[in-house]
Design a protein around this motif. Sequence first.
Motif, mmCIF file in Angstrom:
data_model
loop_
_atom_site.group_PDB
_atom_site.id
_atom_site.type_symbol
_atom_site.label_atom_id
_atom_site.label_comp_id
_atom_site.label_asym_id
_atom_site.label_seq_id
_atom_site.Cartn_x
_atom_site.Cartn_y
_atom_site.Cartn_z
ATOM 1 N N LYS A 59 13.943 49.110 70.632
ATOM 2 C CA LYS A 59 14.909 49.741 71.535
ATOM 3 C C LYS A 59 14.334 49.762 72.937
ATOM 4 N N ALA A 60 15.128 49.310 73.895
ATOM 5 C CA ALA A 60 14.731 49.319 75.299
ATOM 6 C C ALA A 60 15.711 50.184 76.079
ATOM 7 N N ARG A 61 15.176 51.139 76.788
ATOM 8 C CA ARG A 61 15.965 52.027 77.641
ATOM 9 C C ARG A 61 15.141 52.325 78.885
ATOM 10 N N SER A 62 15.699 53.087 79.794
ATOM 11 C CA SER A 62 14.997 53.435 81.032
ATOM 12 C C SER A 62 13.797 54.334 80.760
ATOM 13 N N ASP A 63 13.772 54.961 79.601
ATOM 14 C CA ASP A 63 12.708 55.888 79.225
ATOM 15 C C ASP A 63 12.494 55.753 77.715
ATOM 16 N N ALA A 64 11.240 55.817 77.263
ATOM 17 C CA ALA A 64 10.944 55.657 75.832
ATOM 18 C C ALA A 64 11.606 56.742 74.984
ATOM 19 N N ASP A 65 11.696 57.955 75.512
ATOM 20 C CA ASP A 65 12.349 59.017 74.742
ATOM 21 C C ASP A 65 13.826 58.725 74.543
ATOM 22 N N ILE A 103 9.729 50.195 67.854
ATOM 23 C CA ILE A 103 8.990 49.909 69.084
ATOM 24 C C ILE A 103 9.919 50.265 70.225
ATOM 25 N N LEU A 104 9.462 51.191 71.045
ATOM 26 C CA LEU A 104 10.256 51.719 72.155
ATOM 27 C C LEU A 104 9.752 51.091 73.448
ATOM 28 N N MET A 105 10.683 50.588 74.231
ATOM 29 C CA MET A 105 10.345 49.891 75.462
ATOM 30 C C MET A 105 10.972 50.601 76.655
ATOM 31 N N ALA A 106 10.186 50.720 77.719
ATOM 32 C CA ALA A 106 10.671 51.274 78.977
ATOM 33 C C ALA A 106 10.026 50.475 80.108
ATOM 34 N N PRO A 107 10.756 50.261 81.194
ATOM 35 C CA PRO A 107 10.215 49.472 82.308
ATOM 36 C C PRO A 107 8.890 50.044 82.821
ATOM 37 N N GLY A 108 7.943 49.148 83.070
ATOM 38 C CA GLY A 108 6.661 49.550 83.645
ATOM 39 C C GLY A 108 5.732 50.258 82.678
ATOM 40 N N ARG A 109 6.066 50.300 81.404
ATOM 41 C CA ARG A 109 5.246 50.980 80.396
ATOM 42 C C ARG A 109 4.871 49.998 79.296
#
Length: 122
Positions: A59-65, A103-109
């Motif tokens: 999952k990719a969002r602006s924030d991992a949470d 697996i959680l995806m967030a920009p720059g992380r």
Amino acid sequence: MSPTNHRRGTQAEDRAAWWLRLKGYSILARRYRAGRGSGGGEIDIVARRGGVIAFVEVKARSDADLAALAITPAQTRRIARGAEIFLAEHPELNDLTYRFDAILMAPGRLPRHIADAWRLET
């Protein structure tokens, strides 16, 4: 799904597969689709490390949470159905332990890998 969202999702899955390889996993399948049109499941990545098979939702969002919150009960049921079909198609893997990871995806992380992110309700 818009072309931009599809591309973003594919890129997130590429990064997640790379991350798993760095952690010593072999990728057995990507974008696995089981039982087309029959309510079958869908799994982003199927990976193996040692005696464990991981069915991974990316999952990719602006924030991992926010990415974690985007994994719904309906999705976990679809992934479980897909895992059942995948294992039926690969009986040589039936003696291994399996689990459901995220697996959680967030920009720059860096990717956040959550092993055993959920369990099936029995």
